[in-house]
Write a protein that holds these residues in place. Structure first.
Motif, short mmCIF file in Angstrom:
data_model
loop_
_atom_site.label_atom_id
_atom_site.label_comp_id
_atom_site.label_asym_id
_atom_site.label_seq_id
_atom_site.Cartn_x
_atom_site.Cartn_y
_atom_site.Cartn_z
N SER A 1 -3.59 -1.00 -14.37
CA SER A 1 -4.03 -2.16 -14.28
C SER A 1 -3.05 -3.04 -13.44
N TRP A 2 -1.68 -2.87 -13.52
CA TRP A 2 -0.61 -3.46 -12.78
C TRP A 2 -0.86 -3.09 -11.41
N HIS A 3 -0.96 -2.13 -11.03
CA HIS A 3 -1.08 -1.55 -9.49
C HIS A 3 -2.31 -2.14 -8.90
N LEU A 4 -3.54 -2.14 -9.79
CA LEU A 4 -4.62 -2.81 -9.34
C LEU A 4 -4.45 -4.16 -8.95
N ARG A 5 -3.87 -5.01 -9.79
CA ARG A 5 -3.55 -6.49 -9.31
C ARG A 5 -2.95 -6.76 -8.27
N LYS A 6 -1.75 -5.75 -8.11
CA LYS A 6 -0.92 -5.80 -6.77
C LYS A 6 -1.81 -5.66 -5.44
N MET B 1 1.14 8.38 2.83
CA MET B 1 -0.36 9.18 3.15
C MET B 1 0.03 10.53 3.61
N MET B 2 0.94 10.80 4.64
CA MET B 2 1.18 12.09 5.06
C MET B 2 1.69 13.10 3.79
N GLY B 3 2.32 12.45 3.04
CA GLY B 3 2.91 13.26 1.95
C GLY B 3 1.62 13.58 0.97
N ARG B 4 0.78 12.64 0.72
CA ARG B 4 -0.38 12.80 -0.31
C ARG B 4 -1.27 13.94 0.34
N ALA B 5 -1.32 14.01 1.69
CA ALA B 5 -1.99 14.71 2.25
C ALA B 5 -1.79 16.36 2.31
N LEU C 1 0.84 -0.99 0.02
CA LEU C 1 0.02 0.10 0.18
C LEU C 1 0.92 1.29 -0.15
N ALA C 2 2.02 1.33 0.49
CA ALA C 2 3.04 2.30 0.66
C ALA C 2 3.51 2.74 -0.88
N HIS C 3 2.74 2.78 -1.69
CA HIS C 3 3.21 3.35 -2.95
C HIS C 3 2.30 4.83 -3.41
N PRO C 4 2.80 5.86 -3.96
CA PRO C 4 1.67 6.90 -4.13
C PRO C 4 0.69 6.55 -5.21
N VAL C 5 1.01 5.79 -6.37
CA VAL C 5 0.13 5.54 -7.28
C VAL C 5 -1.02 4.75 -6.56
N ARG C 6 -0.43 3.62 -5.77
CA ARG C 6 -1.54 2.63 -5.34
C ARG C 6 -2.42 3.44 -4.40
N MET C 7 -1.81 4.08 -3.49
CA MET C 7 -2.53 5.01 -2.54
C MET C 7 -3.41 5.75 -3.34
#
Length: 196
Positions: A52-57, A108-112, A17-23
């Motif tokens: 699609s790749w990130h969704l599968r992960k 998460m905090m970086g995205r916020a 989950l700790a990936h900006p695109v996945r988050m």
């Protein structure tokens, strides 16, 4: 209503989950409901193949699942529930879990913070009522551990007051907009300032 948190304690889950695109994918599916990889790609300025790749992960660890309707590239994805919690207490978490949890917290905090900067950039163009409604605050206070816990619980209760509106559009009053609140209550460290 209580938030249906999923408790994460496997470092592999936390790292997935700790990936900006996945988050970003999880956030958009939580806010907008089911979306296809192509729809996500349009909103995230990514390619459909990358989404699609990130969704599968994410699906591998149960963070997303296929929604009903659609086939192949047009199949929508959804989140099975809202919210995550993870333990980082030194006595109960392994070193790997603490590192993975810290990486997830940083994403998460970086995205916020990115969203806060974007809101501040757009603030001058907002209608006056919205400029007057938004605010930021920061404070420090001398508290006991019990008082800190009590304050965090009180803030959490306020933040959950309108949580149903996230998943039930019928509860959103006319003129409502998606707003974000970020809060933390932690012991803080200033040079030369020691606990009493």
């Amino acid at each position: 209503m209580s938030i249906p948190h999923r408790r994460l304690n496997d470092p592999r889950e936390l790292n997935a989950l700790a990936h900006p695109v996945r988050m970003a994918i999880v956030e958009l599916l939580s806010i907008s409901g089911p979306l296809t990889a192509t729809e996500l790609a349009d909103r995230l300025d990514e390619t459909p193949a990358n989404c699609s790749w990130h969704l599968r992960k994410l699906a591998q660890y149960g963070f997303v699942e296929e929604a009903e309707g659609g086939k192949g590239r047009q199949r929508p994805w959804q989140v099975p529930g809202l919210g995550f919690r993870w333990d980082t207490e030194h006595g109960t978490a392994s070193i790997e879990e603490r590192r993975a949890a810290q990486a997830l917290s940083d994403v998460m905090m970086g995205r916020a913070m990115e969203r806060l900067r974007e809101a501040n950039r757009r603030a001058p163009k907002e209608p006056e009522e919205w400029r007057e409604a938004q605010t930021g605050s920061e404070m420090v206070a001398w508290l006991t551990a019990d008082e800190l816990k009590e304050m965090n619980e009180a803030v959490g209760a306020v933040l959950r007051r309108y949580i149903e509106r996230l998943t039930d559009p019928a509860q959103r009053p006319p003129g409502a907009r998606l707003c974000e609140f970020v809060a933390w209550g932690v012991p803080t460290y200033f040079p030369g300032v020691e606990p009493t």
